[in-house]
Scaffold this active site. Sequence first.
Site, PDB file in Angstrom:
ATOM      1  N   GLU A 227       0.820  -1.217   0.000  1.00 14.22           N
ATOM      2  CA  GLU A 227       0.000   0.000   0.000  1.00 14.22           C
ATOM      3  C   GLU A 227       0.850   1.262   0.000  1.00 14.22           C
ATOM      4  O   GLU A 227       0.546   2.229  -0.697  1.00 14.22           O
ATOM      5  CB  GLU A 227      -0.945  -0.006   1.212  1.00 14.22           C
ATOM      6  CG  GLU A 227      -2.137  -0.931   1.065  1.00 14.22           C
ATOM      7  CD  GLU A 227      -1.779  -2.391   1.244  1.00 14.22           C
ATOM      8  OE1 GLU A 227      -2.624  -3.258   0.884  1.00 14.22           O
ATOM      9  OE2 GLU A 227      -0.664  -2.689   1.733  1.00 14.22           O
TER      10      GLU A 227
ATOM     11  N   HIS B 281     -10.455  -6.524   9.818  1.00 17.41           N
ATOM     12  CA  HIS B 281     -11.005  -6.057   8.547  1.00 17.41           C
ATOM     13  C   HIS B 281     -12.384  -5.422   8.716  1.00 17.41           C
ATOM     14  O   HIS B 281     -13.180  -5.427   7.783  1.00 17.41           O
ATOM     15  CB  HIS B 281     -11.099  -7.224   7.553  1.00 17.41           C
ATOM     16  CG  HIS B 281      -9.785  -7.870   7.248  1.00 17.41           C
ATOM     17  ND1 HIS B 281      -8.757  -7.195   6.635  1.00 17.41           N
ATOM     18  CD2 HIS B 281      -9.332  -9.120   7.488  1.00 17.41           C
ATOM     19  CE1 HIS B 281      -7.721  -8.007   6.507  1.00 17.41           C
ATOM     20  NE2 HIS B 281      -8.042  -9.182   7.013  1.00 17.41           N
TER      21      HIS B 281
END
Length: 331
Positions: free
Chosen positions: A67, A136
């Site tokens: 990322e 998550h």
Amino acid sequence: MGADGTQEAKTTYREAMREALQEALRSDDRVFLMGEDVGRYGGCFGVSLGLLEEFGPERVRDTPLSESAFVGAGIGAALAGMRPIVEIMTVNFSLLALDQILNNAATLLHMSAGQLPVPLVIRMTTGAGRQLAAQHSHSLEGWYAHIPGIRVLAPATLEDARHMLAPALADPDPVLIFEHGSLYNVSGELLPPAEPVDLDHAAIRRPGTDISLITYGGSLPKALAAADELASEDISAEVIDLRTLRPLDGAALTASVARTHRAVVIDEAWRTGSLAAEVSARIAEESFYDLDAPVERVCSAEVPMPYARRLEEAALPQVADIVAAAHRAVD
């Protein structure tokens, strides 16, 4: 067919986002999409399905699992005159790129005395309710709304999912778009916009006179359901969709509280240090003498999000919690 004769189209939130991406890629050669699995796989949540076949690998780019690297590449491309759309699978992974977002994207325009705008759009899925457990299921929009130099959007309706992307790409500053995972399968009729989506103002999703229910993103359907339940008890609830979390539309908050004199703020994030805390503080600062009761907050339990469905449901704000908070303010 709409009341004005305009043709309505049945679609889903996911398809509306895909149409927005298609429109952006077709209308501007500088636009490209990149992120993990956005190409061949069609995106982790299927939003970019079919875009690789239409636009090719130069404009729909699968990236390595880093990322920090691909958000940094997006910043560089934006500085070079491109209009990148970077997809981060889920908000928790954005923490791996927080240095790029906070220290580079958000600050370069200021640190360069206006010479280096960063017209970057970062999309990511947020929220719980899908049994994805503690790593998550975060709702970290409030963290990013804390950062000067970026705009933070939370489209909660089909219309905003479809039409927020174009003005986001036109913004000279970095824009973060948080898409709640529970909304992707939501379907309905999508009318063509009467005017461009306004990124500066909140929206009244339901007018009311007795209490303001203030929320955003995935909590909007729950707030609307709570308003329906309250209406059956002769309590008229106004539902405010913040839509843009930075900058907040403070005028919309004060105007709503002036009408209803009571407020419930619904935020899926944890209560401590949340966006709900900021909204509540602004109401207390600017609308204190309009209030007939303390501001109520409905937030997630302050625990890592459980995996077990019943525990997850217990940890999240639910319609019954919103109704109970409204009764505390009204009764």
